[in-house]
Design a protein around this motif. Structure first.
Motif, PDB file in Angstrom:
ATOM      1  N   GLY A 174      27.440 -23.889  62.702  1.00 51.58           N
ATOM      2  CA  GLY A 174      27.885 -25.010  63.511  1.00 51.58           C
ATOM      3  C   GLY A 174      26.837 -25.559  64.456  1.00 51.58           C
ATOM      4  N   GLN A 175      25.549 -25.283  64.196  1.00 50.29           N
ATOM      5  CA  GLN A 175      24.504 -25.710  65.125  1.00 50.29           C
ATOM      6  C   GLN A 175      23.473 -26.605  64.440  1.00 50.29           C
ATOM      7  N   ASP A 178      31.260 -40.434  60.471  1.00 50.80           N
ATOM      8  CA  ASP A 178      31.734 -39.164  61.021  1.00 50.80           C
ATOM      9  C   ASP A 178      31.973 -39.240  62.524  1.00 50.80           C
ATOM     10  N   HIS A 191      22.611 -24.364  60.739  1.00 48.28           N
ATOM     11  CA  HIS A 191      23.710 -23.712  60.024  1.00 48.28           C
ATOM     12  C   HIS A 191      23.188 -23.015  58.769  1.00 48.28           C
ATOM     13  N   PHE A 220      32.825 -32.132  60.955  1.00 53.96           N
ATOM     14  CA  PHE A 220      31.410 -32.459  60.769  1.00 53.96           C
ATOM     15  C   PHE A 220      30.649 -31.279  60.173  1.00 53.96           C
ATOM     16  N   VAL A 221      31.010 -30.074  60.596  1.00 57.02           N
ATOM     17  CA  VAL A 221      30.359 -28.879  60.054  1.00 57.02           C
ATOM     18  C   VAL A 221      30.664 -28.748  58.570  1.00 57.02           C
ATOM     19  N   LEU A 246      22.675 -28.792  69.418  1.00 66.89           N
ATOM     20  CA  LEU A 246      24.039 -29.313  69.378  1.00 66.89           C
ATOM     21  C   LEU A 246      24.926 -28.285  68.685  1.00 66.89           C
ATOM     22  N   ARG A 247      26.095 -28.033  69.252  1.00 63.13           N
ATOM     23  CA  ARG A 247      26.996 -27.023  68.697  1.00 63.13           C
ATOM     24  C   ARG A 247      28.385 -27.614  68.461  1.00 63.13           C
ATOM     25  N   TRP A 248      28.970 -27.241  67.326  1.00 64.56           N
ATOM     26  CA  TRP A 248      30.335 -27.610  66.993  1.00 64.56           C
ATOM     27  C   TRP A 248      31.112 -26.344  66.635  1.00 64.56           C
ATOM     28  N   ASP A 295      35.113 -27.524  62.802  1.00 62.51           N
ATOM     29  CA  ASP A 295      34.973 -28.971  62.991  1.00 62.51           C
ATOM     30  C   ASP A 295      34.687 -29.662  61.659  1.00 62.51           C
ATOM     31  N   VAL A 312      22.913 -37.674  70.727  1.00 63.06           N
ATOM     32  CA  VAL A 312      24.208 -37.841  70.050  1.00 63.06           C
ATOM     33  C   VAL A 312      24.325 -39.240  69.456  1.00 63.06           C
ATOM     34  N   LYS A 350      33.120 -23.953  64.269  1.00 62.75           N
ATOM     35  CA  LYS A 350      32.943 -23.802  62.821  1.00 62.75           C
ATOM     36  C   LYS A 350      34.007 -24.551  62.032  1.00 62.75           C
TER      37      LYS A 350
END
Length: 261
Positions: free
Chosen positions: A222-223, A260, A216, A189-190, A181-183, A187, A250, A185
């Protein structure tokens, strides 16, 4: 052209427990130290000396493969240790002087008071004072007759039970799958869960299907990596498409962090 055999992660990518002797309190201090490893005097130089010694030992092995560290790693913040042709170097070393039989699987292993006989599918057989069996647990559990190996005498019942427990439940069953899962940087949530000092390397969940690893903390900003275990009795898993599977992951994450979103 060299192939990658393995890699040596720099200090910034390694879990503190692997570099710091002592208690968990010291490891926690490191997580909260944004300047580590530079703040720990001598650590970086010490690790460099250790890696150079290992490279020297490998390069001095008789008939050993060439060893070096690439100047241009595939990924940022990663130094790769190159060893000749990669893992093939070890295979060649082990196979030197040995007779290798390919495309003719073992179908029967017989043992008596004087040794072991292995019979192949073609009818050929080999005799030795002992035998080493490294077949996968699914083969030893006889999940399919085409790959099953017959033992004479039969394996003890406790070993057969252990093999059935270790093996996948049936031929074609899933064993282990990974979802990354990637967000961005930036975001929230990160910033809230993956990046802050003291953020966990692994996120615990009561959902036995999943295990989450915080990439991370290993430099993959972000992963988050989700392991899906084949022994979680999730029978629906094998019939799901990629998008459906990702949605389950998810939703599992949302259950862990409801605030979140």
């Amino acid at each position: 052209m060299r192939r990658h055999f393995g890699y040596v992660a720099p200090c910034t990518r390694m879990p503190p427990e692997s570099l710091v002797s002592g208690c968990g309190k010291r490891a926690k201090q490191i997580f909260q130290d944004g300047q580590w490893p530079d703040s720990e005097e001598g650590l970086r130089d010490g690790m460099l000396r250790l890696w150079r010694r290992k490279l020297k030992i490998v390069s001095e092995l008789a008939n050993g493969p060439e060893a070096c560290v690439t100047d241009v790693p595939d990924d940022d913040l990663e130094d790769r240790l190159l060893l000749g042709k990669g893992f093939q170097s070890f295979i060649d070393c082990l196979a030197e002087g040995a007779k290798v039989q390919l495309d003719d699987p073992v179908k029967e292993v017989s043992q008596d008071g004087t040794g072991v006989t292995m019979k192949l599918r073609s009818g050929k057989s080999f005799r030795g004072s002992f035998g080493i069996v490294t077949a996968p647990s699914g083969v030893l559990a006889e999940l399919h007759p085409d790959s099953a190996i017959q033992f004479q005498p039969e394996l003890p019942e406790d070993k057969r039970r252990a093999l059935r427990r270790l093996s996948i439940p049936y031929r074609g069953a899933s064993t282990h799958e990974k979802v990354v899962l990637r967000w961005p940087k930036s975001d929230p949530f990160v910033a809230a869960k993956l990046a802050p000092p003291g953020a966990a390397l692994q996120f615990e969940t009561t959902d036995v299907r999943f295990h989450f690893l915080n990439l991370h903390k290993y430099g993959r900003e972000g992963q988050l990596l989700c392991h899906i275990w084949g022994d979680a009795n999730w029978e629906e898993h094998s019939s799901l498409g990629d998008e459906e599977l990702a949605l389950h992951v998810v939703n599992g994450l949302r259950a862990m962090f409801p605030k979140d979103g």
